[in-house]
Write an enzyme that holds these catalytic residues in place. Structure first.
Site, PDB file in Angstrom:
ATOM      1  N   HIS A  42      76.215  40.624  61.203  1.00  0.00           N
ATOM      2  CA  HIS A  42      75.734  41.654  60.266  1.00  0.00           C
ATOM      3  C   HIS A  42      76.901  42.402  59.654  1.00  0.00           C
ATOM      4  CE1 HIS A  42      75.895  43.358  64.330  1.00  0.00           C
ATOM      5  NE2 HIS A  42      76.259  44.499  63.771  1.00  0.00           N
ATOM      6  N   HIS A  63      77.760  46.237  58.054  1.00  0.00           N
ATOM      7  CA  HIS A  63      77.337  47.630  57.948  1.00  0.00           C
ATOM      8  C   HIS A  63      77.708  48.133  56.550  1.00  0.00           C
ATOM      9  CE1 HIS A  63      77.198  48.396  62.452  1.00  0.00           C
ATOM     10  NE2 HIS A  63      77.947  47.315  62.424  1.00  0.00           N
TER      11      HIS A  63
HETATM   12  P1  AMP Z   1      77.501  46.300  65.977  1.00  0.00           P
HETATM   13  O1  AMP Z   1      77.996  47.241  67.036  1.00  0.00           O
HETATM   14  O2  AMP Z   1      78.459  46.037  64.861  1.00  0.00           O
HETATM   15  O3  AMP Z   1      76.965  45.028  66.611  1.00  0.00           O
HETATM   16  O4  AMP Z   1      76.301  47.027  65.253  1.00  0.00           O
HETATM   17  C1  AMP Z   1      74.999  47.055  65.748  1.00  0.00           C
HETATM   18  C2  AMP Z   1      74.317  48.184  65.045  1.00  0.00           C
HETATM   19  O5  AMP Z   1      72.930  48.033  65.241  1.00  0.00           O
HETATM   20  C3  AMP Z   1      74.706  49.577  65.566  1.00  0.00           C
HETATM   21  O6  AMP Z   1      75.191  50.347  64.494  1.00  0.00           O
HETATM   22  C4  AMP Z   1      73.383  50.123  66.121  1.00  0.00           C
HETATM   23  O7  AMP Z   1      73.238  51.485  65.877  1.00  0.00           O
HETATM   24  C5  AMP Z   1      72.363  49.304  65.371  1.00  0.00           C
HETATM   25  N1  AMP Z   1      71.083  49.087  66.028  1.00  0.00           N
HETATM   26  C6  AMP Z   1      70.847  48.769  67.315  1.00  0.00           C
HETATM   27  N2  AMP Z   1      69.528  48.553  67.521  1.00  0.00           N
HETATM   28  C7  AMP Z   1      68.929  48.742  66.323  1.00  0.00           C
HETATM   29  C8  AMP Z   1      67.584  48.648  65.872  1.00  0.00           C
HETATM   30  N3  AMP Z   1      66.574  48.322  66.702  1.00  0.00           N
HETATM   31  N4  AMP Z   1      67.321  48.906  64.570  1.00  0.00           N
HETATM   32  C9  AMP Z   1      68.334  49.236  63.733  1.00  0.00           C
HETATM   33  N5  AMP Z   1      69.615  49.327  64.088  1.00  0.00           N
HETATM   34  C10 AMP Z   1      69.914  49.080  65.372  1.00  0.00           C
END
Ligand code: AMP
Length: 146
Positions: free
Chosen positions: A106, A108
Site C-alpha cells: 500500500h 499512504h
Molecule cells: P504500514 O505500517 O505502512 O503497513 O501501514 C498500515 C496502515 O494501516 C497504518 O497506517 C494503520 O493505521 C492502518 N490500518 C490498520 N488497520 C486498518 C484498518 N482496519 N482500516 C484502515 N487502516 C488501517
C-alpha cells in the site's frame, strides 16, 4: 515479517478487499482500492492498495505497476483537492524492519498543510468515525468535481 515471507491472505487489507471488514472507501477501480487510514497521521490520510495480492513492493507483478500507480496519482489529486492540502506526503513501507505493519502492499497519501506537523507512522490516535465520514465525503466530492 521479512521481505520474502509469502503473502498471507488473512491480512487486514485482504479482508477489506474481500468485503469481510468495513472501510471508509474513497475510490475503487479494477486495479486498486483506496480508503481512509483508521489511525491518520493527518486528517484525510488515505491508503491506496492494489487488488493483486502482494506483500510488499518486491513481489508486486511489474506489469501491474502502471495501473496501480495511476490509481495512486488519481487518489492523490482528489485528496489534494478534497482536503485543500498545501502538500502531500506519500509514504510506503516494506517489511517489519522497514516499518510495515500490514502486509499487503500500500501507499499512504497524507495531506499536509503549511506549518502543521503530522503524527509519526504508527504513532497516531484512532480517528473518530464522524470525522472519517466527513473526510471521505470531501475526497469523494473532489473526484466528482473533476
Ligand atoms: P504500514 O505500517 O505502512 O503497513 O501501514 C498500515 C496502515 O494501516 C497504518 O497506517 C494503520 O493505521 C492502518 N490500518 C490498520 N488497520 C486498518 C484498518 N482496519 N482500516 C484502515 N487502516 C488501517
Amino acid at each position: 515479517m521479512t521481505l520474502h515471507d509469502p503473502y498471507d491472505t488473512s491480512n487486514i487489507f485482504a479482508r477489506i478487499l474481500r468485503g469481510e471488514l468495513p472501510c471508509h472507501k474513497v475510490y475503487e477501480n479494477d486495479h486498486a482500492l483506496a480508503f481512509l487510514d483508521l489511525f491518520p497521521q493527518t486528517p484525510g490520510h488515505t491508503l491506496v492498495i492494489p487488488k493483486a495480492e502482494a506483500t510488499n513492493i518486491l513481489d508486486f507483478p511489474p506489469d501491474l505497476f502502471g495501473p496501480y500507480m495511476s490509481a495512486v496519482q488519481t487518489v492523490a489529486r482528489a485528496v489534494h483537492v478534497g482536503l485543500g492540502a498545501d502538500g502531500l506526503s506519500i509514504l510506503q513501507f516494506n517489511g517489519t524492519a522497514g516499518g510495515q505493519t500490514v502486509f499487503h502492499l500500500h501507499f499512504h497519501i497524507i495531506p499536509r498543510h503549511a506549518g502543521v506537523a503530522m503524527h509519526g507512522h504508527g504513532n497516531a490516535p484512532m480517528a473518530v468515525e464522524a470525522d472519517l465520514k466527513q473526510q471521505a465525503a470531501l475526497i469523494v466530492a473532489a473526484f466528482q468535481s473533476g
